[in-house]
Design a protein around this motif. Sequence first.
Motif, PDB file in Angstrom:
ATOM      1  N   ILE A 127       0.833  -1.206   0.000  1.00 60.72           N
ATOM      2  CA  ILE A 127       0.000   0.000   0.000  1.00 60.72           C
ATOM      3  C   ILE A 127       0.864   1.251   0.000  1.00 60.72           C
ATOM      4  N   ASN A 128       1.925   1.247   0.787  1.00 60.48           N
ATOM      5  CA  ASN A 128       2.815   2.407   0.828  1.00 60.48           C
ATOM      6  C   ASN A 128       3.488   2.663  -0.513  1.00 60.48           C
ATOM      7  N   ASN A 129       3.767   1.588  -1.248  1.00 62.31           N
ATOM      8  CA  ASN A 129       4.443   1.728  -2.541  1.00 62.31           C
ATOM      9  C   ASN A 129       3.498   2.116  -3.672  1.00 62.31           C
ATOM     10  N   ALA A 130       2.207   1.973  -3.458  1.00 56.55           N
ATOM     11  CA  ALA A 130       1.236   2.259  -4.518  1.00 56.55           C
ATOM     12  C   ALA A 130       0.995   3.764  -4.663  1.00 56.55           C
ATOM     13  N   THR A 131       0.852   4.214  -5.912  1.00 58.42           N
ATOM     14  CA  THR A 131       0.494   5.618  -6.162  1.00 58.42           C
ATOM     15  C   THR A 131      -1.014   5.812  -6.139  1.00 58.42           C
ATOM     16  N   ILE A 132      -1.740   4.726  -6.412  1.00 58.38           N
ATOM     17  CA  ILE A 132      -3.200   4.767  -6.346  1.00 58.38           C
ATOM     18  C   ILE A 132      -3.715   3.370  -6.021  1.00 58.38           C
ATOM     19  N   ILE A 133      -4.762   3.329  -5.234  1.00 57.76           N
ATOM     20  CA  ILE A 133      -5.365   2.059  -4.826  1.00 57.76           C
ATOM     21  C   ILE A 133      -6.794   2.002  -5.348  1.00 57.76           C
ATOM     22  N   TYR A 134      -7.121   0.922  -6.039  1.00 58.67           N
ATOM     23  CA  TYR A 134      -8.482   0.703  -6.518  1.00 58.67           C
ATOM     24  C   TYR A 134      -9.124  -0.394  -5.669  1.00 58.67           C
ATOM     25  N   VAL A 135     -10.279  -0.079  -5.101  1.00 57.23           N
ATOM     26  CA  VAL A 135     -11.001  -1.049  -4.281  1.00 57.23           C
ATOM     27  C   VAL A 135     -12.155  -1.615  -5.107  1.00 57.23           C
ATOM     28  N   PHE A 136     -12.189  -2.919  -5.266  1.00 58.20           N
ATOM     29  CA  PHE A 136     -13.240  -3.594  -6.013  1.00 58.20           C
ATOM     30  C   PHE A 136     -14.173  -4.295  -5.026  1.00 58.20           C
ATOM     31  N   THR A 137     -15.435  -3.922  -5.065  1.00 60.26           N
ATOM     32  CA  THR A 137     -16.415  -4.472  -4.130  1.00 60.26           C
ATOM     33  C   THR A 137     -17.721  -4.731  -4.862  1.00 60.26           C
ATOM     34  N   ASP A 138     -18.674  -5.276  -4.138  1.00 60.17           N
ATOM     35  CA  ASP A 138     -20.034  -5.362  -4.659  1.00 60.17           C
ATOM     36  C   ASP A 138     -21.010  -5.359  -3.492  1.00 60.17           C
ATOM     37  N   GLY A 139     -22.253  -5.033  -3.777  1.00 61.32           N
ATOM     38  CA  GLY A 139     -23.296  -5.086  -2.763  1.00 61.32           C
ATOM     39  C   GLY A 139     -22.988  -4.249  -1.538  1.00 61.32           C
ATOM     40  N   ILE A 140     -23.167  -4.867  -0.382  1.00 60.01           N
ATOM     41  CA  ILE A 140     -22.980  -4.178   0.888  1.00 60.01           C
ATOM     42  C   ILE A 140     -21.537  -3.715   1.092  1.00 60.01           C
ATOM     43  N   ASN A 141     -20.602  -4.382   0.399  1.00 59.17           N
ATOM     44  CA  ASN A 141     -19.192  -4.028   0.555  1.00 59.17           C
ATOM     45  C   ASN A 141     -18.829  -2.705  -0.110  1.00 59.17           C
ATOM     46  N   HIS A 142     -19.679  -2.218  -1.010  1.00 63.01           N
ATOM     47  CA  HIS A 142     -19.391  -0.955  -1.694  1.00 63.01           C
ATOM     48  C   HIS A 142     -19.280   0.192  -0.689  1.00 63.01           C
ATOM     49  N   GLN A 143     -20.197   0.241   0.257  1.00 64.85           N
ATOM     50  CA  GLN A 143     -20.160   1.301   1.262  1.00 64.85           C
ATOM     51  C   GLN A 143     -18.907   1.195   2.126  1.00 64.85           C
ATOM     52  N   ILE A 144     -18.498  -0.031   2.425  1.00 68.19           N
ATOM     53  CA  ILE A 144     -17.269  -0.224   3.198  1.00 68.19           C
ATOM     54  C   ILE A 144     -16.074   0.319   2.427  1.00 68.19           C
ATOM     55  N   GLY A 145     -16.064   0.097   1.099  1.00 62.19           N
ATOM     56  CA  GLY A 145     -15.001   0.631   0.262  1.00 62.19           C
ATOM     57  C   GLY A 145     -14.961   2.147   0.296  1.00 62.19           C
ATOM     58  N   CYS A 146     -16.138   2.766   0.295  1.00 62.15           N
ATOM     59  CA  CYS A 146     -16.218   4.235   0.358  1.00 62.15           C
ATOM     60  C   CYS A 146     -15.682   4.759   1.692  1.00 62.15           C
ATOM     61  N   GLU A 147     -15.979   4.054   2.764  1.00 62.34           N
ATOM     62  CA  GLU A 147     -15.482   4.454   4.085  1.00 62.34           C
ATOM     63  C   GLU A 147     -13.950   4.335   4.142  1.00 62.34           C
ATOM     64  N   PHE A 148     -13.418   3.283   3.528  1.00 62.37           N
ATOM     65  CA  PHE A 148     -11.965   3.105   3.472  1.00 62.37           C
ATOM     66  C   PHE A 148     -11.327   4.235   2.670  1.00 62.37           C
ATOM     67  N   LYS A 149     -11.951   4.608   1.567  1.00 70.08           N
ATOM     68  CA  LYS A 149     -11.451   5.730   0.746  1.00 70.08           C
ATOM     69  C   LYS A 149     -11.375   7.003   1.572  1.00 70.08           C
ATOM     70  N   TYR A 150     -12.401   7.273   2.356  1.00 65.55           N
ATOM     71  CA  TYR A 150     -12.439   8.478   3.198  1.00 65.55           C
ATOM     72  C   TYR A 150     -11.319   8.448   4.239  1.00 65.55           C
ATOM     73  N   MET A 151     -11.141   7.294   4.895  1.00 63.53           N
ATOM     74  CA  MET A 151     -10.120   7.193   5.933  1.00 63.53           C
ATOM     75  C   MET A 151      -8.721   7.388   5.355  1.00 63.53           C
ATOM     76  N   MET A 152      -8.481   6.828   4.175  1.00 64.79           N
ATOM     77  CA  MET A 152      -7.166   6.952   3.549  1.00 64.79           C
ATOM     78  C   MET A 152      -6.940   8.369   3.021  1.00 64.79           C
TER      79      MET A 152
END
Length: 278
Positions: A127-152
């Motif tokens: 993660i530290n070496n990445a310039t951009i992170i793409y989170v792939f989710t579906d269903g209920i996990n989509h909101q979790i991905g959005c929360e992770f985006k906000y925290m990062m």
Amino acid sequence: MSIIVKLEEKKDFSATERKIADYILDNKEEILHLTIRELAQATYTGTSTVMRLIKKVYDGSFSDFKVDLAFEFHNLQREDQYEQFQIQKQETAFSIINKIAHIQKTAIDYTKSLQDYQQIERVTKLINNATIIYVFTDGINHQIGCEFKYMMARIGKKVEVAKDDFWVALNCLKSGEQPLAIYINHREHNLALLEKIKRNHKVGIKSIAITGYINSTFETCCQEIISIPTGMSYSDLAPVTYTTAIHYILNIIVGCVIATNYSASGQKLNAYTDLSSQ
């Protein structure tokens, strides 16, 4: 009548046999790995006394007794879990408050037990070496991905919740990009996600999977696979289990990124706080 019920009833048991029965019931996991001699030593009795008790509750050898006892313990555990993870008729707010707390604590404790500290360190490095992170989710996990985006975002790390995986693959071919994909999955047969993983692997995107299900696609295409419990499929509250587990893992990742970039993360967080307060 089951072996467990007979051991609990202690019908026509002597005082010594009662002690052995109590030991068996109180040491469900240990008893399955003991020999008859070891059980006698643990209960300060003799092998003949142990075998006399076994014959009162079971028609067979000591080895067969342990196999059938293990099967009964397993089924009993599933029944207990069903009660713990299911909403019962006319439950009160008080019981549901305690039930949800119990489920979330159980999910976190179990998820923690599945983790490899060295793997989490490797994931943090990716993660530290990445310039951009793409989170792939579906269903209920989509909101979790959005929360992770906000925290990062608060600590200055660029994260996108991917919508068009083909565009992601093309975008990652740009020179200078060091993309990383995180796949969040709790379904056993998520064919759409597996296709995305294969496509991203073809263009060389490094990947991390957070999943309760392992198959050849994950093993072939992902650098790291973080295991989580998926929740009991027959439970009303199964989503509580796997969403709690996913949140826990992502929070660990955020914490590790902050720890390994403490000064930079602190500066970004202060800047974000100042911006939010304006």
